[in-house]
Design an enzyme around this catalytic site. Structure first.
Site, PDB file in Angstrom:
ATOM      1  N   ASN A   1     -45.741  34.874 -10.565  1.00  0.00           N
ATOM      2  CA  ASN A   1     -46.925  34.367  -9.867  1.00  0.00           C
ATOM      3  C   ASN A   1     -47.531  35.411  -8.938  1.00  0.00           C
ATOM      4  O   ASN A   1     -48.745  35.398  -8.709  1.00  0.00           O
ATOM      5  CB  ASN A   1     -46.574  33.091  -9.097  1.00  0.00           C
ATOM      6  CG  ASN A   1     -46.351  31.919 -10.023  1.00  0.00           C
ATOM      7  OD1 ASN A   1     -47.168  31.626 -10.894  1.00  0.00           O
ATOM      8  ND2 ASN A   1     -45.215  31.257  -9.876  1.00  0.00           N
TER       9      ASN A   1
ATOM     10  N   SER B   1     -41.955  28.695 -12.296  1.00  0.00           N
ATOM     11  CA  SER B   1     -42.154  27.731 -13.380  1.00  0.00           C
ATOM     12  C   SER B   1     -41.356  28.068 -14.629  1.00  0.00           C
ATOM     13  O   SER B   1     -41.058  27.180 -15.432  1.00  0.00           O
ATOM     14  CB  SER B   1     -43.643  27.641 -13.738  1.00  0.00           C
ATOM     15  OG  SER B   1     -44.147  28.920 -14.087  1.00  0.00           O
TER      16      SER B   1
ATOM     17  N   ASP C   1     -50.630  28.276 -23.351  1.00  0.00           N
ATOM     18  CA  ASP C   1     -51.146  29.157 -22.303  1.00  0.00           C
ATOM     19  C   ASP C   1     -50.715  30.606 -22.488  1.00  0.00           C
ATOM     20  O   ASP C   1     -51.169  31.499 -21.769  1.00  0.00           O
ATOM     21  CB  ASP C   1     -50.729  28.654 -20.916  1.00  0.00           C
ATOM     22  CG  ASP C   1     -49.214  28.618 -20.698  1.00  0.00           C
ATOM     23  OD1 ASP C   1     -48.451  29.152 -21.544  1.00  0.00           O
ATOM     24  OD2 ASP C   1     -48.786  28.052 -19.673  1.00  0.00           O
TER      25      ASP C   1
ATOM     26  N   GLY D   1     -45.098  27.510  -9.598  1.00  0.00           N
ATOM     27  CA  GLY D   1     -46.102  28.055  -8.702  1.00  0.00           C
ATOM     28  C   GLY D   1     -45.564  28.948  -7.612  1.00  0.00           C
ATOM     29  O   GLY D   1     -46.342  29.590  -6.897  1.00  0.00           O
TER      30      GLY D   1
ATOM     31  N   HIS E   1     -45.878  30.554 -20.692  1.00  0.00           N
ATOM     32  CA  HIS E   1     -44.594  29.851 -20.613  1.00  0.00           C
ATOM     33  C   HIS E   1     -43.973  29.669 -21.998  1.00  0.00           C
ATOM     34  O   HIS E   1     -44.690  29.436 -22.967  1.00  0.00           O
ATOM     35  CB  HIS E   1     -44.789  28.479 -19.951  1.00  0.00           C
ATOM     36  CG  HIS E   1     -45.290  28.560 -18.545  1.00  0.00           C
ATOM     37  ND1 HIS E   1     -46.637  28.555 -18.241  1.00  0.00           N
ATOM     38  CD2 HIS E   1     -44.621  28.681 -17.370  1.00  0.00           C
ATOM     39  CE1 HIS E   1     -46.785  28.653 -16.924  1.00  0.00           C
ATOM     40  NE2 HIS E   1     -45.575  28.731 -16.380  1.00  0.00           N
TER      41      HIS E   1
END
Length: 210
Positions: free
Chosen positions: A99, A34, A180, A71, A183
């Site tokens: 991830n 991502s 978040d 993801g 990112h």
């Protein structure tokens, strides 16, 4: 005389081919998750378009191929690598592992996957810029050390160009992160691109020589 002219006309295109190949744009695959795909961002603000724009400002000659999938773990990227290589890249940026860390997957398994990716790229004569990652702090010190050791070992592979941390200068800087705190926001992407663009230019030079 006529025979000599005929042979010259036949051989001329073949003689000209190396020069044309050297002049064509170098295709760089950005294989990632991502962070590469631009999660939470407008397309124009995401990593690949911003990196492409920065390289174009410096004279072009490099085309970035978007191989980011939100993801993706290292295993996911390995599974789709042959498909990504169908675009015939000349070089690759490998940005993976985030991830794996977020899901607490075994660092040894991540190392096997990343090693297989780097081996496959080497077999395809694709020089690599490997960008490292750290595990989330909440996974604990022991996991974090094992996780980071994977990238430290891979960074010493022959022919690897090494960028220690994809989020360098962005992680732990809230003004450069999305809510978040994982990112980058558009300003954070700008920091990453500014650091990586010169490395990608060097990577393209390696690809032209290979």
């Amino acid at each position: 005389m006529a025979r000599a002219l005929f042979l010259w006309l036949i051989l001329l295109p073949a003689a000209a081919m190396p020069a044309r190949a050297a002049d064509r744009p170098i295709r760089v695959l950005a294989l990632g998750d991502s962070l590469t795909a631009g999660y939470g961002l407008a397309h124009a603000d995401s990593f690949v378009p911003r990196l492409q724009a920065a390289l174009d400002e410096k004279g072009g000659g490099i085309t970035i191929l978007d191989g980011g999938v939100s993801g993706d773990t290292s295993a996911d990227a390995l599974a789709r690598l042959d498909w990504a290589l169908g675009d015939a890249p000349d070089a690759a940026i490998v940005e993976l592992g985030g991830n794996d860390g977020l899901r607490g997957l075994e660092p040894a398994r991540m190392e096997r996957n990343l090693t297989a990716i780097l081996d496959r790229l080497r077999q395809a004569h694709v020089p690599v810029l490997l960008s490292g990652m750290y595990a989330p702090p909440n996974m604990g010190a022991s996991y974090g050390q094992s996780f980071r050791a994977v990238f430290d070992r891979l960074s010493h592979r022959p022919g690897i160009m090494w960028d220690p941390f994809f989020l360098k200068g962005v992680a732990a800087h809230p003004e450069l992160e999305q809510p978040d705190h994982i990112h980058p926001n558009p300003a954070g992407v700008g920091v990453i691109v500014q650091r990586l663009a010169p490395l990608v230019e060097r990577l393209a030079q390696d690809a032209r020589r290979s």
